[in-house]
Write a protein that holds these residues in place. Sequence first.
Motif, mmCIF file in Angstrom:
data_model
loop_
_atom_site.group_PDB
_atom_site.id
_atom_site.type_symbol
_atom_site.label_atom_id
_atom_site.label_comp_id
_atom_site.label_asym_id
_atom_site.label_seq_id
_atom_site.Cartn_x
_atom_site.Cartn_y
_atom_site.Cartn_z
ATOM 1 N N GLU A 1 -4.734 15.250 -4.604
ATOM 2 C CA GLU A 1 -3.956 14.613 -3.546
ATOM 3 C C GLU A 1 -4.402 13.189 -3.268
ATOM 4 O O GLU A 1 -3.706 12.436 -2.620
ATOM 5 C CB GLU A 1 -4.038 15.431 -2.257
ATOM 6 C CG GLU A 1 -3.306 16.745 -2.340
ATOM 7 C CD GLU A 1 -3.276 17.457 -1.006
ATOM 8 O OE1 GLU A 1 -4.146 17.182 -0.161
ATOM 9 O OE2 GLU A 1 -2.383 18.282 -0.817
ATOM 10 N N ARG B 1 -3.054 8.993 -0.091
ATOM 11 C CA ARG B 1 -3.123 10.454 -0.102
ATOM 12 C C ARG B 1 -1.697 10.981 -0.048
ATOM 13 O O ARG B 1 -0.858 10.455 0.680
ATOM 14 C CB ARG B 1 -3.917 10.924 1.111
ATOM 15 C CG ARG B 1 -4.149 12.410 1.157
ATOM 16 C CD ARG B 1 -5.201 12.730 2.212
ATOM 17 N NE ARG B 1 -5.490 14.155 2.274
ATOM 18 C CZ ARG B 1 -6.281 14.794 1.445
ATOM 19 N NH1 ARG B 1 -6.873 14.150 0.478
ATOM 20 N NH2 ARG B 1 -6.491 16.082 1.572
ATOM 21 N N MET C 1 0.944 13.153 1.327
ATOM 22 C CA MET C 1 1.124 13.894 2.564
ATOM 23 C C MET C 1 2.152 15.005 2.401
ATOM 24 O O MET C 1 2.070 16.035 3.047
ATOM 25 C CB MET C 1 1.549 12.952 3.702
ATOM 26 C CG MET C 1 0.557 11.825 3.948
ATOM 27 S SD MET C 1 -1.159 12.357 4.075
ATOM 28 C CE MET C 1 -1.087 13.316 5.564
ATOM 29 N N ASP C 2 3.134 14.760 1.522
ATOM 30 C CA ASP C 2 4.175 15.750 1.305
ATOM 31 C C ASP C 2 4.842 15.441 -0.026
ATOM 32 O O ASP C 2 5.082 14.269 -0.342
ATOM 33 C CB ASP C 2 5.196 15.698 2.447
ATOM 34 C CG ASP C 2 6.125 16.901 2.448
ATOM 35 O OD1 ASP C 2 5.753 17.954 1.897
ATOM 36 O OD2 ASP C 2 7.238 16.783 2.998
ATOM 37 N N ARG D 1 0.365 8.350 2.339
ATOM 38 C CA ARG D 1 -0.266 7.637 3.453
ATOM 39 C C ARG D 1 -1.415 6.825 2.869
ATOM 40 O O ARG D 1 -2.259 7.362 2.158
ATOM 41 C CB ARG D 1 -0.804 8.596 4.507
ATOM 42 C CG ARG D 1 -1.434 7.832 5.694
ATOM 43 C CD ARG D 1 -2.176 8.713 6.658
ATOM 44 N NE ARG D 1 -1.294 9.659 7.303
ATOM 45 C CZ ARG D 1 -1.719 10.668 8.063
ATOM 46 N NH1 ARG D 1 -3.006 10.847 8.254
ATOM 47 N NH2 ARG D 1 -0.869 11.486 8.634
ATOM 48 N N THR E 1 5.790 20.652 12.609
ATOM 49 C CA THR E 1 5.334 20.294 11.271
ATOM 50 C C THR E 1 5.128 21.571 10.472
ATOM 51 O O THR E 1 5.335 22.670 10.983
ATOM 52 C CB THR E 1 4.004 19.513 11.327
ATOM 53 O OG1 THR E 1 2.977 20.381 11.787
ATOM 54 C CG2 THR E 1 4.111 18.292 12.236
ATOM 55 N N GLU F 1 -4.020 18.587 13.501
ATOM 56 C CA GLU F 1 -3.779 17.787 12.309
ATOM 57 C C GLU F 1 -2.301 17.840 11.951
ATOM 58 O O GLU F 1 -1.720 18.920 11.805
ATOM 59 C CB GLU F 1 -4.622 18.301 11.138
ATOM 60 C CG GLU F 1 -4.462 17.500 9.869
ATOM 61 C CD GLU F 1 -4.947 16.064 9.975
ATOM 62 O OE1 GLU F 1 -4.395 15.213 9.260
ATOM 63 O OE2 GLU F 1 -5.864 15.787 10.772
ATOM 64 N N ALA G 1 0.687 16.204 9.305
ATOM 65 C CA ALA G 1 0.889 15.474 8.056
ATOM 66 C C ALA G 1 2.227 15.858 7.454
ATOM 67 O O ALA G 1 2.774 16.919 7.745
ATOM 68 C CB ALA G 1 -0.237 15.788 7.075
ATOM 69 N N GLY G 2 2.759 14.973 6.623
ATOM 70 C CA GLY G 2 3.982 15.264 5.886
ATOM 71 C C GLY G 2 5.233 15.198 6.740
ATOM 72 O O GLY G 2 5.318 14.439 7.689
ATOM 73 N N SER H 1 8.892 11.808 8.945
ATOM 74 C CA SER H 1 7.589 11.991 8.322
ATOM 75 C C SER H 1 6.511 11.435 9.248
ATOM 76 O O SER H 1 6.742 10.441 9.939
ATOM 77 C CB SER H 1 7.519 11.239 6.985
ATOM 78 O OG SER H 1 8.465 11.747 6.089
#
Length: 197
Positions: A50, A65, A67-68, A77, A118, A144, A146-147, A162
């Motif tokens: 990732e 990284r 994220m999705d 990201r 999320t 947390e 993300a995505g 996002s």
Amino acid sequence: MAEPVLVEQQVALHQAGKLISDDGTVDCEVVTLSRNGAQVRLDAALGQNEDLFLAIAGFGQLSCRVMDADGDHADLRFQGDPETQESIFQDILTRIGDDEGRRFYLRRSVLWPGTLKTKTGQVACTILNMSLGGAKVALSQEQECAGRATLFGDRFDGLAGSIMWQRGRMVGVQFESEPTEVARVLGDLLPAITSSS
């Protein structure tokens, strides 16, 4: 009432790039780019790693990284030094010119209850500001995020998008829909917000 201010810049880039990882290199098209991340269209599947570098010809490369990832699209990201990210982003803006590919959105401060959903679940939040491009929210508890995400408010139906950044309980959401669609969903809730492009 406070004056709306410019808050988001996103470039519709459509530039060839490469995602470089320990698993090898995957060619991609950088569809959109912001200071915090990018959306890319992949020519091949990504490996399991990732953490990678996004290389854009003529602009350098940034640590990022995944994220999705969904089919041939991935949301990235950026990681690392914010000054370097800002420098590269400003270089891209300078090179593509003022009239090509930029999107500007005005922000309006609000204090609305909401829910952020999320892939890890949903959490209550307070929507701090809104624009036609996204929103800044404060989560009721640190979690947390993300995505992909959907932001629900008690005054509007869900807006898909996002997660572009997170600092503790503060989260930035970038909407997927075009500004005209976001304006339709929000109706008359934010009359001061217009797109300047």
